[in-house]
Design a protein around this motif. Structure first.
Motif, PDB file in Angstrom:
ATOM      1  N   SER A  46       0.876  -1.168   0.000  1.00 35.78           N
ATOM      2  CA  SER A  46       0.000   0.000   0.000  1.00 35.78           C
ATOM      3  C   SER A  46       0.909   1.212   0.000  1.00 35.78           C
ATOM      4  N   ARG A  48       1.128   3.639   2.255  1.00 35.92           N
ATOM      5  CA  ARG A  48       1.713   3.786   3.592  1.00 35.92           C
ATOM      6  C   ARG A  48       2.760   2.698   3.847  1.00 35.92           C
ATOM      7  N   ASN A  49       2.429   1.479   3.508  1.00 35.48           N
ATOM      8  CA  ASN A  49       3.333   0.358   3.708  1.00 35.48           C
ATOM      9  C   ASN A  49       4.601   0.515   2.872  1.00 35.48           C
ATOM     10  N   ILE A  51       5.945   3.349   1.871  1.00 35.64           N
ATOM     11  CA  ILE A  51       6.735   4.414   2.498  1.00 35.64           C
ATOM     12  C   ILE A  51       7.521   3.855   3.683  1.00 35.64           C
ATOM     13  N   GLU A  52       6.847   3.056   4.513  1.00 31.06           N
ATOM     14  CA  GLU A  52       7.502   2.446   5.674  1.00 31.06           C
ATOM     15  C   GLU A  52       8.625   1.502   5.238  1.00 31.06           C
TER      16      GLU A  52
END
Length: 265
Positions: A46, A48-49, A51-52
């Motif tokens: 995703s 967000r995932n 980016i992390e």
């Protein structure tokens, strides 16, 4: 597996940002390295995932890389900003592929037309950036193959292949690479894979854990919490080597070199 000659193993698909790794992520990477599994390719699923994953990989240069993409389950969350943000991630040195992206008609967590739209958009981004693609397909082979033919990526790997002979040969004819997980260690669901894996040329074969999922069912010592991790990749390697009739060492060297070449690492 610490005595593997010249090459470590490369786990091409680790969901390292999954919540099950929150307490011991660094130790998981260290355990993998001690078992001869390094570097790890962290899967982005995703925005967000992804980016992390990119942020974590930047802290582990040479030990971790990341992909950046939107899994079909998450396609419903995409908007006009998604592709530009993925592009920002994709140009980072530690990000080595677009994905995990594709189609999943098994669970339909996102509407199928939305899945197709954002899969095509990510394939187009990979084309523009000349980057490899990390693919997901489940119960969606005709549409999946059609979109790949329309938006032909420079390099792409079918992650966690569990399909049939026709699907495998189609993927190979299209020039795709194949990722094999601990599914091949499952005496119930993975029986057909044991025969099919022989059909995959060594220079198109890669191995992965898909941790924390798909823990090999035949591990001699099963983890108490059932969690898969990249330290178990040598066990998958042994299963694959046995199925294709090659030595563990030859299979290790070949899959590692293929992964290095594919991801440009």
């Amino acid at each position: 597996m610490n005595n593997l000659p010249m090459n470590n193993l490369i786990d091409i698909g680790v969901n390292l940002m999954h919540r099950s790794f929150h307490e011991d992520r660094d130790q998981v990477v260290a355990r993998a390295e001690s078992c001869g599994v390094s570097p790890l390719i962290i899967t982005g699923t995703s925005l967000r995932n992804s980016i992390e994953a990119a942020r974590y990989a930047s802290r582990m240069p040479g030990k971790c890389y990341a992909t950046a993409g939107i899994h079909p389950h998450d396609a419903k969350s995409c908007n006009a900003e998604t592709i530009p943000k993925l592009k920002e991630l994709a140009v980072l040195p530690q990000v080595v592929a677009i994905g995990e992206c594709g189609l999943d008609y098994n669970r339909d967590f996102s509407p199928r037309d939305i899945q197709r739209k954002w899969f095509a958009s990510q394939l187009q981004l990979a084309q523009k950036l000349n980057m490899p693609v990390f693919l997901h397909e489940r119960d969606a082979f005709p549409d999946f193959a059609a979109l790949l033919r329309e938006h032909k990526p420079a390099r792409a790997v079918v992650h966690c292949f569990t399909g049939n002979e026709k699907e495998l040969m189609t993927y190979l004819d299209m020039g795709l690479y194949i990722g094999i997980t601990g599914w091949i260690c499952d005496e119930r669901r993975g029986k057909h894979l044991k025969a099919l894996v022989k059909r995959i040329p060594l220079d198109r074969l890669m191995i992965e854990t898909d941790a924390p999922f798909l823990t090999p069912r035949d591990l001699p010592a099963k983890p108490a919490d059932g969690r898969n991790e990249p330290a178990f990749l040598p066990h998958i390697l042994q299963s694959v080597a046995g199925c294709i009739g090659k030595s563990v060492e030859e299979t290790a060297r070949a899959t590692t070199e293929t992964a290095k070449r594919f991801f440009g690492i």
